[in-house]
Design a protein around this motif. Sequence first.
Motif, mmCIF file in Angstrom:
data_model
loop_
_atom_site.group_PDB
_atom_site.id
_atom_site.type_symbol
_atom_site.label_atom_id
_atom_site.label_comp_id
_atom_site.label_asym_id
_atom_site.label_seq_id
_atom_site.Cartn_x
_atom_site.Cartn_y
_atom_site.Cartn_z
ATOM 1 N N SER A 207 -25.471 30.209 5.462
ATOM 2 C CA SER A 207 -26.084 28.921 5.844
ATOM 3 C C SER A 207 -26.856 29.057 7.150
ATOM 4 O O SER A 207 -27.871 28.403 7.349
ATOM 5 N N ILE B 118 -20.036 32.159 3.874
ATOM 6 C CA ILE B 118 -20.880 30.973 3.636
ATOM 7 C C ILE B 118 -21.527 30.498 4.937
ATOM 8 O O ILE B 118 -22.703 30.108 4.950
ATOM 9 N N THR C 14 -20.400 23.291 -0.736
ATOM 10 C CA THR C 14 -20.338 24.641 -1.320
ATOM 11 C C THR C 14 -19.031 25.332 -0.928
ATOM 12 O O THR C 14 -18.349 25.938 -1.759
ATOM 13 N N LYS C 15 -18.713 25.191 0.370
ATOM 14 C CA LYS C 15 -17.463 25.799 0.850
ATOM 15 C C LYS C 15 -16.271 25.208 0.112
ATOM 16 O O LYS C 15 -15.394 25.931 -0.356
ATOM 17 N N GLY D 61 -24.498 20.072 2.163
ATOM 18 C CA GLY D 61 -24.553 21.041 1.054
ATOM 19 C C GLY D 61 -23.645 22.234 1.313
ATOM 20 O O GLY D 61 -22.895 22.674 0.442
ATOM 21 N N THR D 62 -23.707 22.749 2.544
ATOM 22 C CA THR D 62 -22.864 23.907 2.908
ATOM 23 C C THR D 62 -21.390 23.537 2.834
ATOM 24 O O THR D 62 -20.564 24.297 2.326
#
Lengths: 311, 256
Positions: free
Chosen positions: A307, A303, A254-255, A250-251
């Motif tokens: 996270s 981010i 997102t990045k 997910g991270t």
Amino acid sequence: MRTTSLAFLSTKRHSGRFFYNCCAFTPAQGFDVCLYTAVRRCIFQKRISLANETTQQSGLGAQWEELTLGLYDAVRFLGRLFRQAIRPPFDFHEIIRQCFEIGYRSLPLITLTGFVTGIVFTKQSRPSLVSFGATSWLPSLIAIAMIRALAPLVTALICAGKVGSNIGAELGSMKVTEQIDAMEVSGARPFDFLVVTRVVASTLMIPVLAMYCAFVGLMGSFLNIYQNEKTSFITFISDAFEQIGFLDIGTSLTKAIAFGFTIGAVGCYKGFYASNGTQGVGKAANTAVVLSMFLIFIEELVIVQVSNWLR
Amino acid sequence: MAYAHQIDYAQRVIDIRGLYKSFGPLKVLQGVDLDVFKGENVVVLGRSGTGKSVLIKIIAGLLPPDAGTVNVLGRHVSELSEEELRMLRLKLGFSFQNSALYDSMSIRENLEFPVSRNMPGMSKTALDDLVKETLDAVGLLNKIDRMPSELSGGQRKRIGIARTLMLKPEIMLYDEPTAGLDPVTSVEINNLINEVQERYNTSAIIITHDLACAKATGDRLVMLFEGKVAKAGSFKEVFASDDPEVQKFYNYNFIQ
């Protein structure tokens, strides 16, 4: 002394002028247009009055004022981008064409860099793990490094150079040769056609490329591990994904989405507002790359920090 | 020689009053008043830097004025919303000095682009017919599948004009239509401007410093000097003036 930034609006004389300028534009043009034009005019009038008074101008003050205006321009550009992106008609055909240009045409470069990154990272990590007798951790170490950090970052940096400069130069060239003005006067909505489509395409394609980069990197790593430790592919994959959770993926996504948006938006912003002929085109392409890379690192930092709080 | 056409002096299509525009400390337009009537070709003359191109960019809403009113087809340009301005622009044709053809598109795509963006419902066949008809009107039907880089300067100008004609504009704005062209091609462009006026019943503002173009295409001339209208009238009226600036402009043009 010269007053810097917008602080001069607090003086009686200039605040009066500011409200006069605001009123000089009608609500039909939208609040942001009124405010923007009023601020621009106030600064222009301030400069004229300062020139008339032959006041010494501090270089730092002028730079600060330009920075303030630049930020205001950028915020206004982003506001317009979001507004236009959700307003029909949507240029699906052009978005798909841009996805092809940004995504498909970047594949060879991403394949090469992802593969080399995987091999090099594995080779450099092995000696440290060998000294602890922990070479079996290599797959999970590489997977964590590739998926959490390297894949989105390497993809973004490569694409900032390739896609960002391409967008900056293309739109910059169209701007200085009046092609964008020609679209504007023919009612062709150039902002939607040129900017929104490119930003949407890069926001969609960079995450795909980042995931692809992670896959190719892991394959490069597997080849090196197989060569040295004779680990089977199934064991490698099983070990690699043992330490990878939903938050990591997910991270990473997102990045990649943030980086993709940044590359598209910065390239379009610099290109769409290019000026000063061919010199301006070069500057637009160059600053699109430099600013994108700078923002990518800032976003990476933010981010990762967020996270880590969630972890 | 201008073609026979009807000018309706009761109907102003462009009405400009007290127009001011500056770029930083540089004052470009300083109180310009200008009318264009329906069916009329108005030539705006002046030396480089007198704000001729700025004037038509303000009319098209590409630049905001600092002060003054610009009324086009009964609408105040600076008071229009983004969408209203877009709709007004569909009635304007803007021919750019360097033609501004889209490099990455073929001639066919260049002409199709404004129509497909504004009338997405138009059938492929109708659009194709319209493209061919418009290219035929400018005499370049045989270049339909070429790229802009394969055309000469005069051909690019013609295609630029053809592209604006695709939307059947009511007003044409020509920015230096004969700049950089040889005399023969310039005459062809002048004839094309007059044909457009007759065939499409357009009104036009023609920005130029080429007196041959002004004489051939203009029903009325307006001479800008230092950001203001120095002289206005027919070609003869303007150049009958004893004003040294006007005379200098005339002599320099016709000595060549």
